[in-house]
Scaffold this motif. Sequence first.
Motif, PDB file in Angstrom:
ATOM      1  N   PHE A 321       0.810  -1.215   0.000  1.00  0.00           N
ATOM      2  CA  PHE A 321       0.000   0.000   0.000  1.00  0.00           C
ATOM      3  C   PHE A 321       0.851   1.276   0.000  1.00  0.00           C
ATOM      4  N   PHE A 322       2.179   1.110  -0.037  1.00  0.00           N
ATOM      5  CA  PHE A 322       3.041   2.265  -0.239  1.00  0.00           C
ATOM      6  C   PHE A 322       3.055   2.613  -1.728  1.00  0.00           C
ATOM      7  N   LYS A 323       3.076   3.897  -2.047  1.00  0.00           N
ATOM      8  CA  LYS A 323       3.059   4.331  -3.432  1.00  0.00           C
ATOM      9  C   LYS A 323       4.360   3.905  -4.131  1.00  0.00           C
ATOM     10  N   PRO A 324       4.293   3.521  -5.412  1.00  0.00           N
ATOM     11  CA  PRO A 324       5.479   3.011  -6.120  1.00  0.00           C
ATOM     12  C   PRO A 324       6.637   4.001  -6.152  1.00  0.00           C
ATOM     13  N   GLU A 325       6.337   5.294  -6.156  1.00  0.00           N
ATOM     14  CA  GLU A 325       7.398   6.292  -6.253  1.00  0.00           C
ATOM     15  C   GLU A 325       8.144   6.523  -4.937  1.00  0.00           C
ATOM     16  N   VAL A 326       7.664   5.917  -3.845  1.00  0.00           N
ATOM     17  CA  VAL A 326       8.309   6.086  -2.539  1.00  0.00           C
ATOM     18  C   VAL A 326       9.412   5.034  -2.418  1.00  0.00           C
ATOM     19  N   LYS A 327      10.659   5.472  -2.519  1.00  0.00           N
ATOM     20  CA  LYS A 327      11.802   4.564  -2.392  1.00  0.00           C
ATOM     21  C   LYS A 327      12.318   4.511  -0.952  1.00  0.00           C
ATOM     22  N   GLU A 328      12.349   5.664  -0.302  1.00  0.00           N
ATOM     23  CA  GLU A 328      12.801   5.756   1.090  1.00  0.00           C
ATOM     24  C   GLU A 328      11.871   6.679   1.858  1.00  0.00           C
ATOM     25  N   CYS A 329      11.659   6.364   3.108  1.00  0.00           N
ATOM     26  CA  CYS A 329      10.889   7.274   3.964  1.00  0.00           C
ATOM     27  C   CYS A 329      11.092   6.900   5.421  1.00  0.00           C
ATOM     28  N   ILE A 330      10.865   7.876   6.293  1.00  0.00           N
ATOM     29  CA  ILE A 330      10.822   7.656   7.738  1.00  0.00           C
ATOM     30  C   ILE A 330       9.520   8.270   8.231  1.00  0.00           C
ATOM     31  N   LEU A 331       8.672   7.444   8.848  1.00  0.00           N
ATOM     32  CA  LEU A 331       7.374   7.881   9.339  1.00  0.00           C
ATOM     33  C   LEU A 331       7.354   7.813  10.864  1.00  0.00           C
ATOM     34  N   ASP A 332       6.748   8.817  11.471  1.00  0.00           N
ATOM     35  CA  ASP A 332       6.594   8.858  12.930  1.00  0.00           C
ATOM     36  C   ASP A 332       5.136   8.557  13.259  1.00  0.00           C
ATOM     37  N   GLY A 333       4.925   7.699  14.235  1.00  0.00           N
ATOM     38  CA  GLY A 333       3.545   7.348  14.541  1.00  0.00           C
ATOM     39  C   GLY A 333       3.405   6.590  15.840  1.00  0.00           C
ATOM     40  N   GLU A 334       2.268   5.970  15.996  1.00  0.00           N
ATOM     41  CA  GLU A 334       1.915   5.224  17.197  1.00  0.00           C
ATOM     42  C   GLU A 334       1.502   3.813  16.772  1.00  0.00           C
ATOM     43  N   MET A 335       2.088   2.794  17.419  1.00  0.00           N
ATOM     44  CA  MET A 335       1.714   1.415  17.130  1.00  0.00           C
ATOM     45  C   MET A 335       0.558   1.035  18.056  1.00  0.00           C
ATOM     46  N   LEU A 336      -0.586   0.766  17.467  1.00  0.00           N
ATOM     47  CA  LEU A 336      -1.795   0.493  18.228  1.00  0.00           C
ATOM     48  C   LEU A 336      -2.197  -0.974  18.083  1.00  0.00           C
ATOM     49  N   GLY A 337      -3.042  -1.418  19.004  1.00  0.00           N
ATOM     50  CA  GLY A 337      -3.642  -2.737  18.897  1.00  0.00           C
ATOM     51  C   GLY A 337      -5.065  -2.591  18.373  1.00  0.00           C
ATOM     52  N   TYR A 338      -5.339  -3.195  17.219  1.00  0.00           N
ATOM     53  CA  TYR A 338      -6.653  -3.060  16.572  1.00  0.00           C
ATOM     54  C   TYR A 338      -7.393  -4.383  16.659  1.00  0.00           C
ATOM     55  N   HIS A 339      -8.642  -4.328  17.123  1.00  0.00           N
ATOM     56  CA  HIS A 339      -9.480  -5.530  17.244  1.00  0.00           C
ATOM     57  C   HIS A 339     -10.472  -5.530  16.089  1.00  0.00           C
ATOM     58  N   ALA A 340     -10.247  -6.416  15.124  1.00  0.00           N
ATOM     59  CA  ALA A 340     -11.048  -6.411  13.906  1.00  0.00           C
ATOM     60  C   ALA A 340     -12.515  -6.742  14.174  1.00  0.00           C
ATOM     61  N   ALA A 341     -12.770  -7.625  15.142  1.00  0.00           N
ATOM     62  CA  ALA A 341     -14.156  -8.055  15.398  1.00  0.00           C
ATOM     63  C   ALA A 341     -15.011  -6.912  15.935  1.00  0.00           C
ATOM     64  N   THR A 342     -14.424  -6.052  16.760  1.00  0.00           N
ATOM     65  CA  THR A 342     -15.180  -4.946  17.359  1.00  0.00           C
ATOM     66  C   THR A 342     -14.866  -3.600  16.719  1.00  0.00           C
ATOM     67  N   ASN A 343     -13.891  -3.586  15.795  1.00  0.00           N
ATOM     68  CA  ASN A 343     -13.491  -2.344  15.120  1.00  0.00           C
ATOM     69  C   ASN A 343     -13.082  -1.284  16.143  1.00  0.00           C
ATOM     70  N   THR A 344     -12.271  -1.690  17.115  1.00  0.00           N
ATOM     71  CA  THR A 344     -11.834  -0.778  18.174  1.00  0.00           C
ATOM     72  C   THR A 344     -10.328  -0.906  18.387  1.00  0.00           C
ATOM     73  N   PHE A 345      -9.752   0.147  19.000  1.00  0.00           N
ATOM     74  CA  PHE A 345      -8.348   0.140  19.375  1.00  0.00           C
ATOM     75  C   PHE A 345      -8.234  -0.151  20.866  1.00  0.00           C
ATOM     76  N   GLY A 346      -7.265  -0.989  21.233  1.00  0.00           N
ATOM     77  CA  GLY A 346      -7.039  -1.302  22.637  1.00  0.00           C
ATOM     78  C   GLY A 346      -6.209  -0.228  23.315  1.00  0.00           C
ATOM     79  N   THR A 347      -6.076  -0.335  24.627  1.00  0.00           N
ATOM     80  CA  THR A 347      -5.285   0.601  25.415  1.00  0.00           C
ATOM     81  C   THR A 347      -4.256  -0.164  26.227  1.00  0.00           C
ATOM     82  N   LYS A 348      -3.272   0.560  26.761  1.00  0.00           N
ATOM     83  CA  LYS A 348      -2.249  -0.072  27.594  1.00  0.00           C
ATOM     84  C   LYS A 348      -2.858  -0.650  28.861  1.00  0.00           C
ATOM     85  N   GLY A 349      -3.987  -0.092  29.272  1.00  0.00           N
ATOM     86  CA  GLY A 349      -4.649  -0.602  30.462  1.00  0.00           C
ATOM     87  C   GLY A 349      -5.099  -2.048  30.313  1.00  0.00           C
TER      88      GLY A 349
END
Length: 944
Positions: A321-349
């Motif tokens: 899903f990265f565009k073909p013209e993107v050869k190198e990149c550095i992305l900043d973000g948050e790694m989340l836990g996604y629950h597909a059955a409930t369509n929700t994100f989990g928490t550290k709690g």
Amino acid sequence: MASKDPAPITVASKVTFAELCGLLEKIQKTQGNDKKKRVLKDFVDKWRDFHTKVHKDDSADTEDSLFPAMRLLLPHLEKERIAYGIKEHTFAKLLIEVLCLGKDSPDANRLLHFKAPKNVKGDVGDFASVAYFVLKPRCPDRGSLSIEEVNNDLDAIAAGNASKAGKDVVRRHLMRLVTSLSAIEQKWLIRMVMKELKMGLSQASVLSVYHPDAEELYNVNNNLEKVCRLLRDPNTRGHEIGISVFSPFTPMLGERASPDKIEALMENKTYFIETKYDGERVLLHKKLDEYKYFSRSGNEYTQTFGSNVFEGTLTPFIANFFKPEVKECILDGEMLGYHAATNTFGTKGEQFDIKSRDVLDRTGYQPCVQVFDILLLNDKVLTNTPLKDRLPLLEDVFTPIDGRIIRSAFKPAHTNQDCADALNEAIDNKEEGIMVKLADSVYKPNTRKGGWFKIKPEYIGGLMDELDLLIVGGYFGVGHRSGLISHFLCAVALSDDEGDGEERKPTVFYSFCKVGSGYSKKQLQDFNTQLAAHWQAYDKKKPPAHLELASGFKEKPDAWLPPDKSCILQIKASEIIESDRFKTGCTLRFPRVELIRDDKPWYQCMTTRELQDLREKSGGKLAGSRFELGESEEPAKKKRRAPPRAVRPTLMNQFQGADVSKVTQVSHALQGREFCIINGPPTCPKQELEKRIVELGGEIVQNPDVTTLCVIADKVNIRVNNLIKKAKYDIVKADWLMRVVEAGCWIKWSPSDMIHITSATQQEFDKGFDEYGDSYTVETSEDQLHTVFDNMSNIPVISHDEIAELEEEYFPDDSPFGLFRTCRVYMDSNICVGDPNSAIPNCTLDLLKQELSFFGAKISPTLDADVSHVLVHSGDRSRVETMKALRRKQHRKFHIVTEDWVRVKSSIRDLHPQTLPAVVSPGRKQQAKLAWSKIYCSPFVNQI
């Protein structure tokens, strides 16, 4: 035989460890930060002068630098040696052995019980100081090891600790250090191993002495060795420090703020508001088809998330899903836990580790990276580009896919009210908070002063629920808190379920949390003086009867208090989370002391029932109200009057019984049966379940008694545990009641429906079910079969190799049931057939996976070195060339085949001589055997 080249001479091999320890002693005894830095600068200057003499003409080419000493001056920064696996107790036992001390001798007791004030000299709680006094009369005045030798021993200890058979290596090198160093050197060595030096100089001060640009460079690459090497010459000033792919660095951070200060902080300029998700900070690096993932602290988790499209828990699902013209990149973000059955994100709690490879199987959460910034795109570093210009570039980098990789939603804002409205929306949605970023801000690694602000409810006075907890235990402090009880074990009182309307003093307390912040040193000293006469040493063999800790004493205190001599602390925290370290089964996240409740008697602390009510109120979040401009100041910390004893707390609305006066009965499925609902699933909470029972003709009560059929619960909480202890009621899973509601008729219980079973019900189950919960009379469904198999998990499983041995014994001419027994197959099923932008999985290969497993194949989740066959779909060979390129690099070659190879192999099973009917003539069997051998021995039909 040619001799080996001699090891290169380094400064660290010429400078003794004793000289470094002398420096640390001098720094520790010097008063004032500037004077301490001058002492360190003299040492650094002498090192540089000696470096020039040692290396002379090759000074510019050598890799030698101050790093061997710097890694000991800043031991907490050394990432190459993550853990020595040595704690104070291990050191104590080793010293007792080396010094031949009697196990019950005074010095042995000092080492083993270094935290006890009556047993030690020096700082209470500082093992290194205690060890120094024991070693001083027994060690030489000066050690014989160089800095390089000490580093080599420490490296060997770290390597031995990481290996299974390294115990002897660790002990041998520790023994060498202990017997070759003086007492003062061993004191500092212990602190280096514990990674807490206590010399009185901060990390920033040490790095600034070495070079003005050292801290900035370290913040970018998190590599202390590289910092020391590149900035070896003090006259070489750092040019613009770039960010490069696959080189870790500490990301930009946010500063705390309040909504009513935002306009002033932003200087009335435009800013962006984003949702603050409760995940793990991650930096995603991509270069062509290779990926790396780094945490905020520079730790790499590529092995988990995947370095290429063939492996990992995330990369195979986002690479296309990265565009073909993107050869190198550095992305900043948050790694989340996604629950597909409930369509929700989990928490550290919820206490799942998204960095674990099996997190999906264990919890149902899959990794999803939420990207909110870009720092490099192809050959251009974007850190000096304003945020408002960086964010639009993300649209040209990748196509979002739900549950795998998404872009953060941001909206422009201008006023304090805009910020307040966004915070209230986050509170309503039970989110962690919001991020506020200046639109013109540039990206500054490892700084909180760059125009980014984080706003959470717990940062603002009056928005959070506060808990009144009783102090039941304490822990001795270290460092500047030595000699004091610096941390407190707090508890809640066990609710009296048999209570009548009269207030009773509790007799049992459940451990709940450990708190050590929120007060000044002066307040801590005064508080210690107040309680000093009542502390008693904790003896795990004779624990106090009123205090219940978690199984295994995971939070055993150093001392304990009688309840009537204790006092209540008002604690503030962000949320209540699951924890097995405390008796309550939960604890507080980021707890801190707000107030000492001198106005409230000890027996009016929070109870287990009140804790459970608060915990269930909003999923553990403690944000109790909305924010209004003008009301964000921290409330004055004054004493509050305790409520009159006649006033009893009432249950919150969502935990009260449902109003069933207007519910119409539609069925008699539950006629004459009485139920008590404790809690329900998120999709159908307690009150909704109660209405469903009434609709089916049943009755509901809020407290079970002898007429109650059963108790219904979705999850086990404190109240459920109390009912289990009483053993009077059957406790049934809410899922069973949901099935009854859906079917509209009574469904008999099975063992898998039960949370707790009474003895009478167990006797009935014994008549109709075996020991694994499988019914003798009712046909088994797929879900029930899974449950039975789970119950059979303790039965020894026959391994793949054992099955192969059985086949060799009973089917020497190749087993028709183990066609693929020798194959390890990687299924190229993470791609999509046809449209590459489609999200439909390759179901055909998924079905073949089951067939391959049935006939003995091992299915590999990754394309590793042991794979013998790669199975691709004949309709999509888009990645075949990539796999061929990978195959050329491997020592063991794998075969690339299509699904036709599996079908051909499977279809010849009926030709196997052992599968032919008995009436077939010997000649026909011989022909079949030849045909079988011909086909079976040509396994690479349809090979690519």
